[in-house]
Motif scaffolding. Structure first.
Motif, PDB file in Angstrom:
ATOM      1  N   HIS A 180       0.859  -1.180   0.000  1.00  0.00           N
ATOM      2  CA  HIS A 180       0.000   0.000   0.000  1.00  0.00           C
ATOM      3  C   HIS A 180       0.893   1.227   0.000  1.00  0.00           C
ATOM      4  N   THR A 181       0.651   2.152  -0.946  1.00  0.00           N
ATOM      5  CA  THR A 181       1.587   3.271  -1.075  1.00  0.00           C
ATOM      6  C   THR A 181       0.894   4.626  -0.963  1.00  0.00           C
ATOM      7  N   VAL A 182       1.639   5.596  -0.434  1.00  0.00           N
ATOM      8  CA  VAL A 182       1.191   6.983  -0.302  1.00  0.00           C
ATOM      9  C   VAL A 182       2.375   7.852  -0.679  1.00  0.00           C
ATOM     10  N   SER A 183       2.158   8.882  -1.532  1.00  0.00           N
ATOM     11  CA  SER A 183       3.339   9.675  -1.844  1.00  0.00           C
ATOM     12  C   SER A 183       3.123  11.174  -1.732  1.00  0.00           C
ATOM     13  N   ASP A 184       4.256  11.900  -1.656  1.00  0.00           N
ATOM     14  CA  ASP A 184       4.279  13.364  -1.608  1.00  0.00           C
ATOM     15  C   ASP A 184       3.596  13.929  -0.373  1.00  0.00           C
ATOM     16  N   PRO A 190      -3.936   9.976   5.065  1.00  0.00           N
ATOM     17  CA  PRO A 190      -3.470   8.715   4.463  1.00  0.00           C
ATOM     18  C   PRO A 190      -2.708   7.815   5.434  1.00  0.00           C
ATOM     19  N   LEU A 191      -1.993   8.400   6.404  1.00  0.00           N
ATOM     20  CA  LEU A 191      -1.292   7.573   7.389  1.00  0.00           C
ATOM     21  C   LEU A 191      -2.298   6.762   8.204  1.00  0.00           C
ATOM     22  N   GLN A 192      -3.362   7.452   8.604  1.00  0.00           N
ATOM     23  CA  GLN A 192      -4.431   6.782   9.343  1.00  0.00           C
ATOM     24  C   GLN A 192      -4.977   5.593   8.555  1.00  0.00           C
ATOM     25  N   ARG A 193      -5.211   5.793   7.266  1.00  0.00           N
ATOM     26  CA  ARG A 193      -5.764   4.709   6.447  1.00  0.00           C
ATOM     27  C   ARG A 193      -4.790   3.531   6.332  1.00  0.00           C
ATOM     28  N   GLU A 207      -5.073   1.824   9.896  1.00  0.00           N
ATOM     29  CA  GLU A 207      -6.345   1.259  10.339  1.00  0.00           C
ATOM     30  C   GLU A 207      -7.049   0.437   9.273  1.00  0.00           C
ATOM     31  N   GLU A 208      -7.062   0.930   8.035  1.00  0.00           N
ATOM     32  CA  GLU A 208      -7.711   0.139   6.985  1.00  0.00           C
ATOM     33  C   GLU A 208      -6.798  -0.980   6.492  1.00  0.00           C
ATOM     34  N   ALA A 209      -5.581  -0.584   6.070  1.00  0.00           N
ATOM     35  CA  ALA A 209      -4.691  -1.587   5.473  1.00  0.00           C
ATOM     36  C   ALA A 209      -4.003  -2.429   6.535  1.00  0.00           C
ATOM     37  N   ASN A 245       2.058   1.546  -8.757  1.00  0.00           N
ATOM     38  CA  ASN A 245       1.217   0.360  -8.709  1.00  0.00           C
ATOM     39  C   ASN A 245      -0.219   0.636  -8.293  1.00  0.00           C
ATOM     40  N   SER A 246      -1.108  -0.186  -8.797  1.00  0.00           N
ATOM     41  CA  SER A 246      -2.546   0.036  -8.621  1.00  0.00           C
ATOM     42  C   SER A 246      -3.018  -0.067  -7.185  1.00  0.00           C
ATOM     43  N   THR A 247      -2.189  -0.630  -6.287  1.00  0.00           N
ATOM     44  CA  THR A 247      -2.616  -0.687  -4.894  1.00  0.00           C
ATOM     45  C   THR A 247      -2.416   0.643  -4.177  1.00  0.00           C
ATOM     46  N   SER A 248      -1.879   1.659  -4.889  1.00  0.00           N
ATOM     47  CA  SER A 248      -1.699   2.975  -4.273  1.00  0.00           C
ATOM     48  C   SER A 248      -3.016   3.512  -3.750  1.00  0.00           C
ATOM     49  N   ILE A 249      -2.981   4.072  -2.553  1.00  0.00           N
ATOM     50  CA  ILE A 249      -4.188   4.702  -2.016  1.00  0.00           C
ATOM     51  C   ILE A 249      -4.371   6.077  -2.670  1.00  0.00           C
ATOM     52  N   HIS A 250      -3.289   6.777  -2.907  1.00  0.00           N
ATOM     53  CA  HIS A 250      -3.377   8.120  -3.474  1.00  0.00           C
ATOM     54  C   HIS A 250      -2.489   8.287  -4.704  1.00  0.00           C
ATOM     55  N   ASP A 251      -2.612   9.391  -5.384  1.00  0.00           N
ATOM     56  CA  ASP A 251      -1.765   9.691  -6.536  1.00  0.00           C
ATOM     57  C   ASP A 251      -0.354  10.047  -6.109  1.00  0.00           C
ATOM     58  N   ALA A 252       0.527  10.239  -7.087  1.00  0.00           N
ATOM     59  CA  ALA A 252       1.942  10.417  -6.787  1.00  0.00           C
ATOM     60  C   ALA A 252       2.313  11.826  -6.320  1.00  0.00           C
TER      61      ALA A 252
END
Lengths: 240, 240, 240, 240, 240, 240, 240, 240
Positions: free
Chosen positions: G129-133, G145-148, G151-153, H5-12
């Motif tokens: 699971h990725t979050v960027s910027d 997004p950190l929370q998600r 808690e979700e992932a 990758n498609s598992t990203s929660i958010h955009d880049a």
């Protein structure tokens, strides 16, 4: 001995008594990063197992402790400039392979580490020949003693110790046909003055046939020089 | 003297008594990396051979030893800020070539190494003129004494000592037409504060006509400045 | 040849044709910091004087120039991974002292510099035995080939090349009783990744009996290893 | 000329036309960090104001531009190894103070920066004498040409350029009684191989009477050497 | 308490009492950069708020102060080699999640920091299993205890502490399938000898599955290892 | 006073009494690199010329000397954590421009240098508001006091002091619209632990609106912050 | 395949096909320091032995070669930002242990290395699971997004990638109770801008529970994170 | 957009559109570490959200792409020396707070980064006044333009850019009573020549009232200078 927690599976120190047999180089107890109790305990175990214990970088408290602890049980050879010690049981016998090692220092201040190297070579059974204070500030002092090392003493390998500009090992290596071990020392000042200039200059040598050890690593220089010289000696005796 | 093994071909120290004649620069005993015994012994030999011994970086124990050892045999000149000493036999005569050296310091804290340089220049027979605490934090303090060094004292060469930002030598070198020797000092704090910032800034100078010596190397700065100035003086006397 | 001013007393290059005789190590033309013209000219002089020229770090333009310039006059041996070359006149004869050198690499990427070392050892008349890609990420790959180097090939000395963590030379040195030359390579990434980590780790080795050369200095590793091995061989033949 | 905003109080470049008069050293346009347009514009202004423009580190595009731009207006002297240029109007006259500068290089690869130094010294009106490829890997090559520099050419000052181990300047400085300017070059490999080892070794020299300039700073070495030599020459002529 | 000016809005220290709950890792008072008064005051507050205070890098004066200040109020557990302390009120209860942590040291000198790590893991409720002095100079000492850690103790994670060449963590990481935390120590000499060689070698590891903490950061190694192990244990108990 | 040779044209120290008027920042006597005699003498001159002397980095011997030397002549304000002192004649009057400076520290250990900054700002006539121990290990501690600094105290500029990871100044700078001065401190351990990590992290900040001073340079941080704040205050009073 | 001399005992590359089974981490072919031929050959062997080959740091020539060489024999998954590739035979089956890994980047520029980490984790069978910027210049972007992720992932471990100031991993580690792997990237400028500032800041973190890998070592971060997460997953499935 | 990758929660990318409002400083897209696609996409979003996009370190491919992509939609202001761009929709309005910023460069080569700073200050609504090529090699060029900046333009803050020795900011800071932001540039050669010497010299300044940004960080220098100047201006207008 140490405050090492009871869940430990093993004790804290595992001296390598078999190193001399396996490697041809005895283990040296470098006391610098150990407590007095640790060093003394390890020395005791070496003395029991092999009849000898070699210690380098011995702080004054440890020196006092060694003198007291082993009085009557072992002879103590003490090198005050190098602050190194050899404890020896009277019944200990050392083989004498007879490698020939030459050691040169650029200045008087390089002697502590040259002496460390000389000590280890002698404990490996080598003959050691030394020349000091022949650095490049006055190269005229170099020729004659270098000639004697090569022709009279017929050394198998040379250790050249230098701090500051570290230029002497390159100069020597350009002149001789024996392998040279460069031993940079922490003698110097300002930028590069903890031996980095000397080490880098040796690493950058333009004279082929030299390898180096770390700054102030007299023990390491002695180990490889002794190893090379003793293999030469073994071949001379027909065992190579 | 030192615990140097009996297989040694030569002794540990080979003082270069002929350096003054050969190089025009006397040898200085840098006591920092030597034992008290080594320094004293070498000083003794110089005193015998040349009538004078110069020592720098003298630790308190050595100072005490020198005062005691040479009492009645030689005059001791002692520089407390630089911790340097000159021992001189009463019959020693020094030639006076008469080079003219100017020395400028950026701050009060740079004086120990400026004094080392001044000492060596005077021992080489130069006239030395000094100005201190005229760094770039208040450039208005610089103009007048700089003018006097150039016009009244007519110096042949300038040593400019600075720690911290090391900016003063570049500023001076941009203003004068004599060669400038930059002497970085270990005055500073934080990153680059052991003199590296000062040294690097001087190495990167955008003002042509300057060369540098290592951090805190007052002796080295004095040696090259004295050499330049004395050659000028010799030419003035018609001997160049 | 070069735009070197007419007031020059001598020419720009002074090849050391006598180095092989004096040192037991031939001079190698390191082409990296020279122009194509300089390298070709020096190679020509070596070919004339000694019948052979060895070049390392050969850029593509120089390779093309060598192939064209010396076609029909000398054989060109080309090592594409190391980018090194040997030019040899057909009448050139090389003595074959017969030292035995083992070379080990931690990874496939270390081969260019290992090959430089192998080249020089072979040109010094040594037998060279090589093993590659046996690094500490999978130590099980090491035992069997190391055994063969020691027992079958009976090498006199080992060169161990490693980049990245530089751990393999220390591991090998802890296991064998021949001298080890550590050859750090510029294989790696991030902090310490230009070979500094490998070099420092080798300089800090806790296994005695190893000395090192600079990063990527395959020529230097070959020179000292070849020197050691050939002296062993000379002693074996009764000439030591 | 440059895209420098219209609120600028002054233009982007302020050439120091008076530097030669004030400092005795002409300004050199270091083209490395400037655009072709900037360098050409500044050269044009120097040519107009002083009849000469000196450029160093000239990239190929700038070389082409200079050849085209100034064709018919000024003579172009081009040094291909140093990649330096001198533009000179036919009516330009240069004073010839006549200082005597010797330049020595340890290897062929050091020539580009030695040539920079030689160029500036000649433009300052000095006589320049050069010797190259006499490094410590084969010291026997050094004696004879060094003797000629000192006795025949009677140089006032020596520049000694060396990369790699940087040992040559210390060796030379230990032998001569003229001031030595150490010029470290970026010739080398691995750790310290961009000239740092050479610079540090020179900063740590144990031979007094040497100061240094930064790595590859041939212009800086030429500036201070020319300044020293020309002051000597002025004194010789009675003007010191 | 501190001479902090009266315009301060808040006090000087804001202990993070909730860290254990929020992070699963208790706050440790690193006494190295604090005054004795500061450390004692913060310890007092922790003892009041949580029933426990953990202190590392305790200088002798602070040790004396803690013994006196808290006598009768809290139990003091003292680790003399690590110079760390735990103060505990008799009524304090600690949860015991039960993670399993293995700690290996390359040498005896690495024990102080391994002990710091062990202390924190135990205070986090882990079982800790330790093995020491099994470095790469004698790899034969490693196999048997490593086997026991993996198969008998079934550790969830390994901390491997090493100074000097820093090779052991890479060797271990190449052999096991548990995550490895590399803990470089400041044991060494010369270049890279304050732990930099060990840290860089670990950062460059060619064996995947290892991450590192800073030099001598036993507390940090313990924190992440304890966190990993306790999460494993929670999952084992069904809470993951 | 100092052993500065008689040929000196001027004395050793030239205090810049006019700096406060010219720069808006008083000169601070940094005692670290001066002898006790030098610092005392310079303090005496400042006290005479301006009615006040500010000293930082005061060693214990100097503290004792100041207390004795100036007893009855001037008030001594002593800051024990920063080891700084202000001597003030009873008749000295200081203007109070009234700039508003906020100072935040990441940890308790950063206080000595924060206090240096606070001292200088107060001596420049600013109001100083401080918050400490709100580093990123527990960011929840930051919001409320930061809000108060901005809204209640309405600071003109913020100094944020941090050692170790140096992350707090970037976090704060990302949140506020006042200029931020990053003050890295020498609090840390291992690689980068003398403040280099903190300094580099601040130099690399991704949050715009921050500039930095050198490690532990509380005086420098106070000087620029006080200058900014006092100019704001002057504008508020209508004098900008 | 390579020009490796005929005296070689073994071939140049010894791929570690058993690493996945022994370590739980597959071997990755880092193409950066290999020739196109070497990388292709090793990929071919992996494909034959294990049904899959993973390549990172793929230069354009190698990419073209892989596309041509393996067309019709294996599927090529290509990651253009990371320049990484996975070759997979259609019959290859991968176990899916199911560890849960979260990856956060401070900026868009950090994505290439985050993607390397994500690739390896996915190839180890983890959910990623990725979050960027979400860097510290605007922390408000982080919370949601950190929370998600937590808690979700319900991630088992977090990789946090950051260049420049490297502050984000410390901030995240201060907020969460899962282990954090810091991944410094070579994004930055000026001093410390090749990732050194970021790496040092992470090594100095004041937030416990984090360990780091080397600059740009996305593969290494993925390996340890995948190892931790998969062990958690195994325990969840009852196999731990 | 990116191969994330498609598992990203958010955009880049998460552009910080509110930064100007929150911080008073607009976000700048530093294109150096981004792909052309990433930079263009982020610019598009800024243009949509705020009517303006600022880009620095623009490579030629991106410049071409911007010119094509936004033709007809937005005005492109292009700074060829700095390689920076501003895209502006015709309907965009910018507030003009009116801070006054002075920018000085030591040499012509420093202009690219001075221009970056000027660009950002103008985009923040400041008046910018620039002076260039007034370095310490010829200080006489400095006085007159500096006087005009202070007295005619009445700047609120000064940015002083310098490479090489980095001495100019210290000299300026010693003369003026406005805050100085030191901007070191990567102009130089040899040791410290990538801007380190300039940065360190500025960090070590002995002239109080200066803070610095990282090497070549013109954007950062502009941000803090603009922030200081605009707050002064706001106070002048009665809003401070």
């Amino acid at each position: 001995m140490m405050n090492w927690n009871s869940t430990s599976i093993h004790d804290a120190a595992r001296p390598d008594f078999g190193r001399q047999a396996r490697k041809g180089v005895p283990e040296v107890i470098i006391a610098e990063h150990k407590t007095v109790e640790q060093s003394t305990e390890i020395a005791k175990r070496f003395l029991e197992a092999t009849g000898r214990a070699i210690l380098s970088r011995v702080p004054p408290e440890l020196e006092a402790c060694l003198r007291e602890e082993f009085a009557g049980q072992a002879d103590l050879e003490w090198l005050p400039v190098a602050r190194a010690a050899v404890l020896r049981r009277s019944d200990a016998r050392q083989p004498e392979p007879g490698g020939r090692v030459g050691i040169i220092t650029a200045g008087t201040s390089d002697i502590p580490w040259a002496e460390e190297a000389a000590l280890l070579c002698r404990e490996m059974g080598c003959q050691v020949h030394t020349v000091s204070d022949v650095g490049v500030a006055g190269l005229h002092r170099l020729w004659e003693p270098l000639q004697r090392l090569l022709e009279e003493a017929q050394v198998d390998v040379l250790i050249v110790a230098a701090g500051m500009d570290g230029a002497l090992p390159s100069v020597v290596s350009g002149l001789v046909d024996v392998p040279v071990i460069g031993l940079p020392t922490s003698v110097g000042y300002g930028m590069g003055g903890k031996g980095e200039a000397a080490l880098l200059s040796m690493l950058q040598t333009c004279a082929p046939g030299m390898a180096v050890v770390n700054i102030d690593n007299g023990i390491g220089a002695g180990a490889i020089a002794g190893l090379i010289a003793n293999r030469m000696a073994a071949t001379r005796r027909g065992g190579g």
